[in-house]
Enzyme design. Sequence first.
Site, PDB file in Angstrom:
ATOM      1  CE  LYS A  47     -23.955  -0.208  15.938  1.00  0.00           C
ATOM      2  NZ  LYS A  47     -24.839  -1.129  16.954  1.00  0.00           N
ATOM      3  CG  ASP A  64     -27.305   0.216  12.791  1.00  0.00           C
ATOM      4  OD1 ASP A  64     -28.279   0.740  13.198  1.00  0.00           O
ATOM      5  OD2 ASP A  64     -26.867  -0.932  13.511  1.00  0.00           O
TER       6      ASP A  64
END
Length: 290
Positions: free
Chosen positions: A12, A137
């Site tokens: 990401k 996350d």
Amino acid sequence: MTTTLRLPAPAKLNRLLHITGRRADGYHELQTLFQFLDHGDTLSLSPRDDGELRLTPALPGVAAADNLILRAARLLREESGCTRGADIHLQKRLPMGGGLGGGSSDAATTLLGLNELWGLGLSRERLAALGLRLGADVPVFVHGHAAWAEGIGERLTPVELDTPWFVVIHPGVSVATPAVFNAPGLTRHTPPITMARALREGPACWHNDCEATVRELYPPVAEALDWLARFAPTRLTGTGACLFAWLTNEADADSILRRLGRHDWQGFKARGCNRSPLHAVLEERATSAS
């Protein structure tokens, strides 16, 4: 025949990262935009009937008790009451301490993969809640869509972002996230903005509040940021150490990588994704099975 799932654990990027405050428990309030890349680790998962959980290869410097893949597998088994085990093989491509979410993505892929492999049938919402216990996350990787995030990064709203080509550089150092968040000079009071404003203003107006602190603490990151910025707009992802530039086409990404010329820097190109490559694979499998 033993079923083996081979699944991506994508990287990401934090397209922006604003720190809007610090809570009484020491955690920071954030606003960020998560986007996936079509590049990352790969996990191969096979079921075992003897209850053993085995991961190969071991990650250097990471004890089994701290490994997010094994922690995810154990947590899923404890919460579901499942008694089965698994052999998990990790093909590691993402650098540790790079800000690309590698460990969190590996954990999410483990949760989703073992949920299918063990036939548990847990919902994405349930798996994301388990993932949050492993790290802030993890839920975005479980849900699998680019997202505007607030809180400590766990309050997610799906968004559609532009999907440029990226060049990502790791400048050969590992950034310690606690060192960044505990630095006295870290910006902690950026005024909050709305998601609508962030999306309207776009990449030219986004920033990462950690970047100045990481530049000061890690000179190799500062050097790499300055080098890459010669070719395209450049930003740190997360707390680093990785940094990225966004480009309009693949040829420009290739051109920059050809100029890298540093044996101590690693670089790769990738396309931005609003839908996680992991979910694309899982949904393709589900369609084929129906």
